[in-house]
Design an enzyme around this catalytic site. Structure first.
Site, PDB file in Angstrom:
ATOM      1  N   GLU A 115     -22.733  -0.672 154.660  1.00 44.57           N
ATOM      2  CA  GLU A 115     -23.433  -1.479 155.449  1.00 44.57           C
ATOM      3  C   GLU A 115     -24.791  -1.941 155.004  1.00 44.57           C
ATOM      4  OE1 GLU A 115     -22.380  -2.813 158.384  1.00 44.57           O
ATOM      5  OE2 GLU A 115     -20.466  -1.764 157.636  1.00 44.57           O
ATOM      6  N   HIS A 131     -18.725  -8.267 153.163  1.00 45.68           N
ATOM      7  CA  HIS A 131     -17.819  -7.266 153.217  1.00 45.68           C
ATOM      8  C   HIS A 131     -16.443  -7.983 152.299  1.00 45.68           C
ATOM      9  CE1 HIS A 131     -19.680  -4.176 155.106  1.00 45.68           C
ATOM     10  NE2 HIS A 131     -19.709  -4.616 156.568  1.00 45.68           N
ATOM     11  N   HIS A 171     -23.002 -11.368 156.753  1.00 41.09           N
ATOM     12  CA  HIS A 171     -22.806  -9.942 156.455  1.00 41.09           C
ATOM     13  C   HIS A 171     -21.354  -9.582 156.455  1.00 41.09           C
ATOM     14  CE1 HIS A 171     -23.411  -5.742 157.620  1.00 41.09           C
ATOM     15  NE2 HIS A 171     -22.121  -5.548 158.160  1.00 41.09           N
ATOM     16  N   GLU A 172     -20.411 -10.222 157.358  1.00 40.02           N
ATOM     17  CA  GLU A 172     -19.154 -10.270 157.324  1.00 40.02           C
ATOM     18  C   GLU A 172     -18.388 -10.716 156.121  1.00 40.02           C
ATOM     19  OE1 GLU A 172     -17.401  -7.762 159.215  1.00 40.02           O
ATOM     20  OE2 GLU A 172     -19.301  -7.592 160.415  1.00 40.02           O
TER      21      GLU A 172
END
Length: 333
Positions: A251, A174, A170-171
């Site tokens: 997100e 980003h 997830h990070e």
């Protein structure tokens, strides 16, 4: 969140939208400069020599001031971004208490992150650990040399390896999507607007409002100052709305990217369920919480929430990512 076949189109659209919103933040700085000129003109410096006192005259004089004040504001904003570029990671690490973690201290964590980066052919960001019982993680950095992913000690203790891999993915998404850079710029510019708005209100409270009854020389000053204060309020509100719009939409895309990287939507669902309601970093400012996996600081009636609810994010993973809720489900279907 979109189905996998639409992910990259959605990412590209999100990038264009984010750039437009950041440009909008710069434009709001110009609005703020105009408002400041209007307040200063109406509160003390008055009008140029020979100008007839009226609201229109004050508005015209403030617009003339913007011709030289606007470039100074933009230059000051760029200077602040340069300072943030150089110092933001040290400041964040100092506030949260994060430190670099070597491969000998956390070999599994490094191995998971390296495997994700190798699968996409991207540079491996640095790894940091924040000694905090909260369950959260965030990414920082404005270029590949600065990128770092920070996880809390509480998150490392609570998550299983596949769940941690989903959070790292997830990070990493980003970082791949330039979300970190965009959000850091947005937070910095919005911070300038918040500081200026606060200063304007304090100055207005400490200064007597102009009184139009004092004579022809002050006609139009009171409405001009009220318009200036109103513009400051509107600029600040719009800057907050832009920040929230940037955070909430990204997100979903980061969750989709994590599912694509790990091919394990159930692991991300399980991680989000564990993190939900337990991610508040006590020492972290609100700007940093916007970069985290989850931000439980929702504000008044969720109007100031920077992240979509965990329930909505999990529902999107179930609908479009092939994920499955654990049984029994944590909330009604």
């Amino acid at each position: 969140m979109l189905p996998a076949y639409g992910l990259y189109t959605h990412i590209r659209r999100n990038e264009l939208r984010a750039r437009a919103l950041v440009i909008g933040l710069f434009a709001l700085n110009l609005v703020l400069a105009y408002a400041a000129a209007l307040v200063i003109r109406s509160a003390g410096t008055g009008l140029p020599f020979g100008a007839a006192p009226s609201l229109e005259a004050y508005l015209r004089a403030a617009l003339h001031d913007l011709l030289w004040l606007g470039p100074l504001v933009i230059a000051g904003t760029l200077l602040w971004l340069f300072v943030a570029f150089r110092t933001h990671q040290a400041m964040i690490a100092g506030v949260v208490g994060a430190r670099a973690v070597s491969v000998f201290e956390a070999p599994d964590l490094h191995r998971q992150l390296e495997a994700l980066c190798i699968s996409r052919g991207i540079a491996v960001p640095a790894l940091q650990i924040a000694d905090d019982p909260a369950l959260n993680a965030y990414a920082t950095g404005l270029n590949p040399q600065q990128y770092a992913i920070t996880v809390t000690s509480g998150l490392m203790a609570a998550l299983e390896p596949r769940e941690m891999q989903a959070v790292l993915a997830h990070e990493l998404t980003h970082i791949r999507n330039d979300d970190v850079r965009t959000m850091m710029i947005a937070v910095a510019i919005a911070g300038i607007l918040a500081f200026a708005a606060d200063h304007a209100f304090r100055s207005a409270l400490m200064r007597d409002l102009p009184d139009d009854r004092g004579g022809r020389g002050r006609a139009g000053a009171l409405p001009a100052q009220l318009i200036g204060v109103a513009l400051v309020v509107v600029a600040w509100l719009l800057s907050q709305a832009i920040r929230f719009a940037l955070s909430r939409t990204r997100e979903y895309v980061a969750d989709a990217g994590a599912v694509e990287l790990t091919k394990d939507p159930d692991a991300l669902i399980s991680a989000l369920l564990k993190i939900s309601g337990r991610g508040d970093l006590a020492r972290a400012p609100s700007g940093l919480m916007e970069l985290c996996v989850d931000n439980p600081r929702t504000g008044f009636l969720d109007l100031l929430a920077t992240h979509p609810p965990i329930e909505d994010r999990i529902d999107a993973i179930v609908r479009y990512g092939g994920g499955r809720l654990p049984y029994p489900a944590p909330w009604p279907a």
